[in-house]
Design a protein around this motif. Structure first.
Motif, short mmCIF file in Angstrom:
data_model
loop_
_atom_site.label_atom_id
_atom_site.label_comp_id
_atom_site.label_asym_id
_atom_site.label_seq_id
_atom_site.Cartn_x
_atom_site.Cartn_y
_atom_site.Cartn_z
N LEU A 16 0.83 -1.20 0.00
CA LEU A 16 0.00 0.00 0.00
C LEU A 16 0.87 1.26 0.00
O LEU A 16 0.53 2.25 -0.66
N ALA A 17 1.98 1.21 0.71
CA ALA A 17 2.90 2.35 0.71
C ALA A 17 3.51 2.54 -0.67
O ALA A 17 3.67 3.68 -1.14
N VAL A 18 3.86 1.44 -1.32
CA VAL A 18 4.43 1.52 -2.67
C VAL A 18 3.42 2.12 -3.64
O VAL A 18 3.75 2.98 -4.46
N ILE A 19 2.16 1.67 -3.57
CA ILE A 19 1.13 2.21 -4.45
C ILE A 19 0.98 3.71 -4.24
O ILE A 19 0.93 4.49 -5.20
N ASN A 20 0.92 4.14 -2.98
CA ASN A 20 0.79 5.57 -2.70
C ASN A 20 1.98 6.36 -3.24
O ASN A 20 1.83 7.40 -3.87
N ALA A 21 3.19 5.84 -2.98
CA ALA A 21 4.40 6.56 -3.36
C ALA A 21 4.54 6.67 -4.88
O ALA A 21 4.86 7.74 -5.41
N VAL A 22 4.31 5.57 -5.59
CA VAL A 22 4.47 5.59 -7.05
C VAL A 22 3.33 6.37 -7.70
O VAL A 22 3.54 7.05 -8.72
N THR A 23 2.13 6.30 -7.14
CA THR A 23 1.02 7.11 -7.66
C THR A 23 1.37 8.59 -7.58
O THR A 23 1.15 9.36 -8.53
N GLU A 24 1.90 9.01 -6.42
CA GLU A 24 2.28 10.41 -6.26
C GLU A 24 3.47 10.77 -7.14
O GLU A 24 3.52 11.87 -7.71
N ALA A 25 4.41 9.86 -7.27
CA ALA A 25 5.56 10.12 -8.14
C ALA A 25 5.11 10.32 -9.57
O ALA A 25 5.59 11.22 -10.28
N ARG A 26 4.16 9.49 -10.01
CA ARG A 26 3.64 9.63 -11.37
C ARG A 26 2.93 10.96 -11.55
O ARG A 26 3.08 11.63 -12.58
N ARG A 27 2.14 11.37 -10.55
CA ARG A 27 1.45 12.65 -10.64
C ARG A 27 2.45 13.79 -10.79
O ARG A 27 2.26 14.71 -11.60
N ARG A 28 3.51 13.74 -10.00
CA ARG A 28 4.52 14.80 -10.06
C ARG A 28 5.22 14.82 -11.42
O ARG A 28 5.48 15.89 -11.97
N CYS A 29 5.51 13.64 -11.95
CA CYS A 29 6.14 13.57 -13.28
C CYS A 29 5.27 14.25 -14.33
O CYS A 29 5.76 15.03 -15.15
N LEU A 30 3.98 13.93 -14.32
CA LEU A 30 3.08 14.47 -15.34
C LEU A 30 2.85 15.96 -15.15
O LEU A 30 2.78 16.71 -16.12
N GLU A 31 2.74 16.40 -13.90
CA GLU A 31 2.42 17.79 -13.64
C GLU A 31 3.61 18.71 -13.94
O GLU A 31 3.45 19.80 -14.48
N SER A 32 4.81 18.26 -13.58
CA SER A 32 5.99 19.10 -13.74
C SER A 32 6.80 18.79 -14.99
O SER A 32 7.61 19.60 -15.43
N GLY A 33 6.58 17.58 -15.56
CA GLY A 33 7.39 17.16 -16.70
C GLY A 33 8.81 16.81 -16.31
O GLY A 33 9.70 16.73 -17.16
N ARG A 34 9.03 16.55 -15.01
CA ARG A 34 10.36 16.27 -14.51
C ARG A 34 10.40 14.87 -13.89
O ARG A 34 9.37 14.24 -13.63
N ALA A 35 11.62 14.43 -13.62
CA ALA A 35 11.84 13.09 -13.07
C ALA A 35 11.58 13.05 -11.57
O ALA A 35 11.62 14.06 -10.87
N VAL A 36 11.33 11.84 -11.06
CA VAL A 36 11.17 11.57 -9.64
C VAL A 36 11.94 10.28 -9.32
O VAL A 36 11.93 9.33 -10.11
N LEU A 37 12.60 10.27 -8.16
CA LEU A 37 13.34 9.09 -7.70
C LEU A 37 12.60 8.45 -6.54
O LEU A 37 12.25 9.13 -5.56
N VAL A 38 12.34 7.14 -6.63
CA VAL A 38 11.70 6.38 -5.56
C VAL A 38 12.67 5.27 -5.15
O VAL A 38 13.08 4.46 -5.98
N GLU A 39 13.03 5.24 -3.88
CA GLU A 39 13.87 4.16 -3.36
C GLU A 39 13.00 3.25 -2.50
O GLU A 39 12.46 3.68 -1.48
N ALA A 40 12.85 2.01 -2.92
CA ALA A 40 12.03 1.04 -2.19
C ALA A 40 12.95 0.13 -1.38
O ALA A 40 13.78 -0.59 -1.94
N MET A 41 12.80 0.16 -0.07
CA MET A 41 13.65 -0.62 0.83
C MET A 41 13.03 -2.01 1.01
O MET A 41 11.93 -2.15 1.54
N THR A 42 13.75 -3.04 0.56
CA THR A 42 13.20 -4.40 0.62
C THR A 42 14.34 -5.38 0.91
O THR A 42 15.43 -4.96 1.31
N TYR A 43 14.10 -6.66 0.72
CA TYR A 43 15.12 -7.67 1.01
C TYR A 43 14.98 -8.81 0.01
O TYR A 43 13.88 -9.33 -0.19
#
Length: 449
Positions: A295-322
């Motif tokens: 659920l956190a990943v969905i929220n984070a990537v959804t927001e990252a995508r919104r920012r990409c489209l709105e600003s036309g700029r890149a976003v970095l998402v670091e997912a901490m896993t194992y």
């Protein structure tokens, strides 16, 4: 209903402002300490070094919605608009499919029926499926080795994945000319995986820029590149980040920090605060997310995508896993990490178990359904394996097709003619070739003809 947990620096929905170039003479500060030629930073009189992008000499925080027991943490918000029972079941079924395919294809490789296998996402299911669910199905993806789940989410199908691993004539990714797990699909907007590490990162920046230049897809689609923290040690990572920040493109850089670059642990790969710390250096919006919390990943990537489209700029998402599984069938991870360490992570913070507990708490899942799903997925994957195993390879002449667009170049034509000549001379009389040719659908005859 859960309250919002979007940190001001990471997940707020504040308006985005692009950088602008100065077109007038610079204005001196009020106190007239002077200005700098290439920066608007404050001028100070005391010497100060820093080693943290947080400004507080602390580590970058990690965004989370569910704790390890599947319970929303205080103030967290589940993506309520999308998380209904039907959608949750689809998420969970896709998460469970990945280890099922991992286990069967790993055993198939050990039997010598395929040449190689990379563990798809064992331990990283929430990162891959969560990101796939947050993206639009026609967003362009460039992957590394563990993103089969993105394709499966988009409808690629178990048969197509199995055919690629066997390299038979049903392989739509590359007609049997690639290593297993090197998928590609024009239909599903997934660019073909290549073996060299990190090459997909600068390519993704270019894909994002192309989307921005296309009137039909501008402000509609983004590029998303998946890579591990090991790939972020390559020069291509920095080339891609620099390209996407200076020639802005709507590109999501999604780093799967799973703790190991094959055998090299993360603490030997970098001394800084992970991969997220690098985003600010390129002027890129950045967030660190719990990659075991779908659920956190969905929220984070959804927001990252919104920012990409709105600003036309890149976003970095670091997912901490194992990474629970071995890197590939060529790796024995217990040579460089303890078996107990792996078992502990499987029990303490299993992304599948975490989401299952969340679903059970809402009455969306029970033990009976769990057993039925596992049995169904196992049967589906084994049936696909048997079908793929029975198919012959593509026509031998396909070795030379689809390499270049337009007219076949002279050097490729020469190679094809040379192979055809050798087949005419030795194909029926030399037993190794005679036996091998029978494994191709056309037995090499179309090439000779």
């Amino acid at each position: 209903m859960f309250r919002a947990l979007y940190s001001p620096a990471a997940l707020t929905r504040a308006p985005l402002r692009a950088r602008t170039l100065a077109t007038s003479a610079p204005k001196f500060p009020v106190k007239n300490h002077g200005i700098l030629p290439t920066s608007r930073s404050a001028v100070v009189s005391h010497l100060h070094f820093f080693n943290s992008v947080t400004g507080e000499a602390g580590q970058i925080p990690t965004y989370r919605v569910l704790d390890s027991l599947g319970i929303p943490i205080d103030g967290a918000e589940a993506p309520e608009v999308r998380i209904n029972e039907e959608f949750a079941r689809k998420l969970y079924e896709n998460m469970q499919l990945l280890p099922t395919m991992d286990n069967i294809l790993n055993n198939v490789q050990r039997q010598g029926k395929i040449s190689f296998y990379v563990r798809a996402q064992y331990g990283e299911e929430a990162t891959i499926i969560g990101a796939a669910a947050a993206l639009a199905n026609d967003d362009e993806c460039t992957g590394q080795y563990r993103e089969m789940g993105v394709l499966l989410w988009r409808g690629f199908g178990i048969d197509a994945a199995m055919n690629q691993c066997f390299g038979n004539h049903g392989d739509t990714s590359g007609k049997g000319r690639q290593m297993p797990m090197h998928f590609g699909s024009v239909q599903h907007h997934f660019h073909t995986i290549s073996s060299p590490l990190a090459t997909q990162i600068p390519q993704a920046a270019g894909v994002g820029f192309a989307l921005k230049r296309d009137p039909a897809r501008r402000n509609k689609n983004v590029a998303c590149v998946f890579f591990g923290e090991g790939a972020a040690s390559e020069g291509d990572f920095h080339a891609g980040m620099l390209l996407a920040s200076t020639i802005p493109s709507p590109t999501i850089f999604l780093a799967r920090n799973n703790g190991f670059a094959i055998s090299t642990p993360a603490h030997e790969q970098y001394h800084g605060d992970g991969i997220a710390a690098r985003g600010a250096g390129y002027g890129i919006d950045t967030v660190r997310v719990d990659g075991n919390d779908i659920l956190a990943v969905i929220n984070a990537v959804t927001e990252a995508r919104r920012r990409c489209l709105e600003s036309g700029r890149a976003v970095l998402v670091e997912a901490m896993t194992y990474r629970i599984g071995h890197h590939s069938t060529s790796d024995d991870s217990f040579a460089y990490r303890g078996r107990q360490e792996v078992e502990d992570w499987k029990k303490i913070d299993n992304p599948i178990t975490r989401f299952r507990l969340f679903m059970e708490s809402r009455g969306w899942w029970d033990e009976k359904e769990e057993e039925e799903l596992k049995a169904k997925l196992k049967n589906d994957v084994i049936a696909a394996f048997k079908r793929a195993e029975s198919l012959k390879r593509s026509d031998l002449r396909d070795l030379f097709t689809d390499v270049y667009g337009g007219e076949e170049p002279w050097n490729l034509a020469k190679q094809r003619e040379e192979l055809a000549g050798l087949l005419k001379k030795y194909g029926d009389v030399w037993e190794p070739w005679h036996s091998e040719l029978k494994r191709f659908r056309d037995e090499g005859k179309k090439l000779v003809d």
